[in-house]
Design an enzyme around this catalytic site. Structure first.
Site: not given
Length: 885
Positions: A108, A385
């Protein structure tokens, strides 16, 4: 064509001139940053405010850019990543391999460490390329220029290929070079640049393509990554590996040209094998991760969670999670075809800390046929229950005990709008008088409803909330009613498991905890778990008594059998639940350091086929519990403060032990032939004198189980409507006799049922001033019948003819007839029969009429006599009265 080329040559030369002038005198910064924005003139036709752009540049903090939030289990295993725009994890420059830094610079910006943020030679090359192409095809941007473009310009400006943007970019790049060191610029660049597949920065790229930390990248992998930012989509190694390899070769060549590599090293790197990992989102424990993400968003906001780079350590242990997932899938596979059971959910918690160790929301997150993405662990469902232990915990706090007697008989409860409610038991049978221990252990419905009626609906709702249950937010009287104790309200598995954890924790509520630590994107600690002090939610004695009942294998045997899935290799308390039409099966249970909650069914509420909690959910609960305790390595996480695991439930100081009669003896009229020990709360046992307001019998109450001689005379016995204030002796007598309660409707139901089923009741009467009811000693041992006079009351003044009201309930096999007699209270007693004998039983009705108006004033004794088939009498029920004018 020639004029077009001439135009772009002029444009590029002008650009080069402007940038070179702007860069004149620029130096590379070593330390320090200017505190005010320089005066910068924007380039012609630029829409960028350079002053504002400089402020953004000056305030830039890369760690505040969007970063990926990572969620881990308690042992550092990555569960999931949360991100919005993309994935990014900021890494310091010293964590990046030299090979990756060199490859990036060589590719780059080869003059990166020497230029002033702009490279005029690179711009010159770009100008020539633009001239040759007839358009802008190359900008000659340095690493610094690219970084400026990424962090300062909005996306619309960033993608423009215009002279003005390049000029502004160059001006800001030179300024940034004066502000920051080159290493800081390179670090920011390597963390900002895009590598494809939503991977921003080298750390995310390394994980995306190679599933490894960036510090572990090889030279070959580094060269491959360094080439991707030029065209991430076109060079995607997953889609176009050959193109990515060609680009890698270019990067390696540039590294040789820059002096970073020799050609043989470059050739070897290009020849090295590259192993790619398929890109994709890591999804471990997906339901739990979604739950944690919601908790985080509630605390810090959606944007922070999706972009803030949080590092979240959760309470989850993937060893527990995998175990629960595997067992749940296996169980559902066994039950699916026969019972239409397609799904399951599991929650595992440590009760003392509240930490969630596992959460299975469904057996397959990715299966739409079972609504797999629905987290049933958090979904409101009716618990059946399984909510009853909360009812009994509240009842024990109010003074009921495991020894208290409740009648499991047909009972109709009035509701609003002239409606009624008549609960039934799962086995479609009624079981008569029961101890509360047996009622809860066998999960009988009628007793649970009666207990709830005793304590009140709001009490149950408040207790459930205090113990950790979520939901149940509606008006309990208008919406739920007495069926709430049978599961008529919706709760989540997570909330109910938290409530069971409260019981395991001796009644102390500790909030469920899914998160142990949250580290912010800048490294600061946002949250660190600290164990909360348990909040008193249930009285310790009441909590222990519920636990003791739920762990009582013998007590639940009548309903569930001796061998059932609730039995473990160590003491454990457990309860199941089943809802109407078999839509939900539940099983929850615990040891002192571990609680597991299980739900099975269908997420879309489709009924299962003939399967209850004991078969549909309890085996899954059993296997999860046993597997955890079979693997010693899993048990370390259950220890608190390095204390050893406790194998049994230890009673708190508030629990006492008494001796009570076997209820079967009382039902059969055998008195108290057998006894057993029972645990009750100490504070319900009277230890003081009886208050003066309650008149004590003059004679000792009959010894239970021992019939007295009729010659010895009858004993006197009081019926008390409230346990408060009675003596210990009377209190224990109340626990060991079958009497009727003060409630007239319940009393009538009990008398009728007892008469029909041959269950003897101990006659009783209130202790009234001026007289005592005479109750035959040992009457329960002599006959299966109920007989008493309720009016006139003991000591009552009679001034006219009166009906004799009472009960003579009996079976023709035991009693031929009854008669009512009276006698003046003087020796010798001369008994006169009123009317005739009666062979038809009467319950709370008129036994006979007494024509007392013609009698001499004075004291009299009334008595009710039951005559047996053999001609013998049962001990009469006597009431002293006075006749006057």
């Amino acid at each position: 064509m020639e004029s077009t080329h001439r135009y772009w040559l002029i444009v590029s030369l002008v650009f080069l001139s402007v940038v070179s002038t702007a860069c004149a005198g620029s130096v590379v910064a070593q330390d320090g940053e200017p505190t005010t924005a320089p005066t910068l003139a924007p380039a012609p036709e630029s829409g960028v405010d350079l002053g504002a752009a400089f402020v953004r540049l000056q305030n830039y903090d890369g760690r505040r850019s969007f970063q990926t939030t990572r969620i881990y289990d308690r042992r550092g295993k990555l569960l999931d990543e949360v991100y919005g725009e993309g994935r990014r994890s900021w890494v310091a420059l010293d964590e990046v391999p030299e090979a990756l830094k060199q490859a990036t610079i060589a590719t780059e910006d080869q003059t990166f460490y020497r230029n002033s943020g702009v490279d005029p030679l690179a711009i010159g090359r770009a100008a020539l390329q633009n001239f040759q192409a007839g358009t802008i095809v190359s900008g000659g941007s340095t690493i610094t220029q690219q970084l400026v473009r990424l962090i300062v310009f909005p996306y619309a400006e960033r993608v423009k290929k215009t002279m003005s943007r390049k000029v502004n970019e160059s001006l800001l790049a030179t300024r940034l070079t004066r502000m920051w060191s080159k290493d800081k610029i390179l670090e920011a660049y390597l963390n900002e640049i895009y590598y494809g597949h939503q991977a921003y920065g080298v750390a995310a790229a390394a994980e995306t393509y190679f599933d490894k930390p960036v510090s572990s990248l090889t030279l070959a992998e580094s060269a491959l990554l360094a080439g991707l930012p030029q065209a991430p989509s076109l060079l995607d190694p997953h889609e176009n590996f050959e193109a990515a390899k060609r680009r890698q070769k270019q990067v390696l060549r540039l590294m040789v040209e820059a002096g970073y590599l020799t050609q043989p090293e470059a050739d070897a790197a290009h020849a090295a094998e590259i192993t790619l990992e398929l890109p994709g989102r890591v999804r471990q424990a997906p339901h739990f991760v979604d739950y944690v993400q919601q908790v985080l968003e509630d605390a810090y906001g959606r944007d922070t969670v999706r972009q803030g780079g949080l590092r979240v350590t959760t309470s989850l242990d993937m060893r527990y999670q995998r175990l629960a997932e595997e067992i749940a899938r296996r169980h559902v596979g066994k039950m699916r075809d026969a019972h239409n059971l397609t799904n399951a959910a599991v929650v595992i918690m440590q009760p003392q800390t509240g930490q969630i160790l596992a959460m299975v929301g469904s057996v397959d997150f990715d299966d739409p046929d079972i609504d797999g993405q629905v987290n049933v662990a958090l979904s409101p469902r009716q618990p059946g229950s399984a909510i009853k232990p909360i009812t009994y915990a509240a009842a024990f706090e109010q003074g009921l005990t495991p020894a208290s007697i409740v009648w499991d008989i047909p009972t109709t409860f009035p509701l609003e709008l002239d409606r009624t409610y008549q609960p039934t038991n799962y086995d479609d049978a009624f079981h008569g008088p029961l101890r509360l221990r047996d009622a809860l252990a066998n999960s009988y419905n009628v007793p649970a409803v009666k207990v709830l009626k005793e304590i009140g609906l709001q009490t149950l709702v408040d207790k459930a909330h205090a113990m950790g249950v979520t939901g149940l937010q509606r008006d309990p009287y208008r919406y739920y009613g007495l069926s709430l104790t049978l599961g008529g309200g919706e709760v989540s598995l997570l909330g109910l498991t938290n409530a069971y954890a409260t019981l395991a924790n001796g009644g102390g509520f500790v909030p469920r905890t899914p998160i142990l630590e949250v580290i912010g994107g800048t490294g600061d600690t946002l949250y660190a778990y600290q164990r909360a002090e348990p909040q008193p939610a249930v009285d310790p004695a009441a909590a222990f008594l519920v636990t003791h009942i739920l762990a009582d294998r013998a007590a639940r045997t009548p309903a569930f059998g001796h061998d059932n899935p609730l039995v473990l290799s160590r003491p454990a308390a457990a309860k199941t639940g089943t809802t109407t039409d078999f839509r939900d099966n539940w099983a929850l249970g615990y040891t002192p350091q571990l609680v597991v909650g299980v739900w099975t069914g269908n997420a879309d509420n489709t009924p299962m086929k003939d399967v209850s909690g004991i078969d549909g959910a309890a085996p899954l609960w059993h296997d999860v519990m046993e597997t955890i305790f079979r693997i010693p390595a899993l048990q370390d996480v259950l220890r608190v403060d390095d204390q050893p695991l406790i194998g049994t439930f230890e009673p708190p100081a508030g629990v006492d032990e008494i001796e009570i009669c076997n209820i079967a003896d009382l039902r059969a009229g055998r008195g108290c032939q057998t006894k057993h020990r029972e645990l009750i709360q100490k504070d319900v046992i009277p230890d003081g004198p009886v208050p003066a307001t309650i008149e004590q019998p003059t004679d000792k109450p009959p010894e239970l189980g021992q019939a007295s001689d009729e010659e010895a005379g009858a004993s006197l016995f009081c019926r008390v409507s409230d346990q408060a204030g009675v003596s210990r002796e009377v209190f224990l007598q109340m626990l060991n006799t079958l009497t009727v309660p003060p409630d007239k409707e319940e009393a009538a139901r009990i008398q009728a049922w007892a008469a029909e089923h041959g269950v003897p009741l101990t006659p009783n009467a209130p202790c009234e001033p001026g007289g005592m009811a005479r109750v035959p000693g040992g009457a329960p041992a002599l006959i299966n019948a109920t007989w008493r006079i309720t009016s006139p009351a003991p000591g009552e003044l009679i001034t006219d003819n009166v009906p004799i009201i009472g009960t003579a309930s009996f079976s023709p096999n035991d009693v031929s007839f009854y008669k009512v007699e009276f006698a003046p209270a003087r020796a010798p007693l001369t008994w006169v029969t009123m009317g005739q004998t009666h062979s038809t039983p009467i319950v709370d009705g008129e036994l006979e009429a007494w024509y007392a108006a013609g009698l001499e004033p004075g004291s009299y004794t009334l008595r009710l006599v039951l005559v047996k088939p053999d001609g013998n009498w049962a001990p009469p029920y006597e009431v002293p009265v006075r006749v006057g004018r």
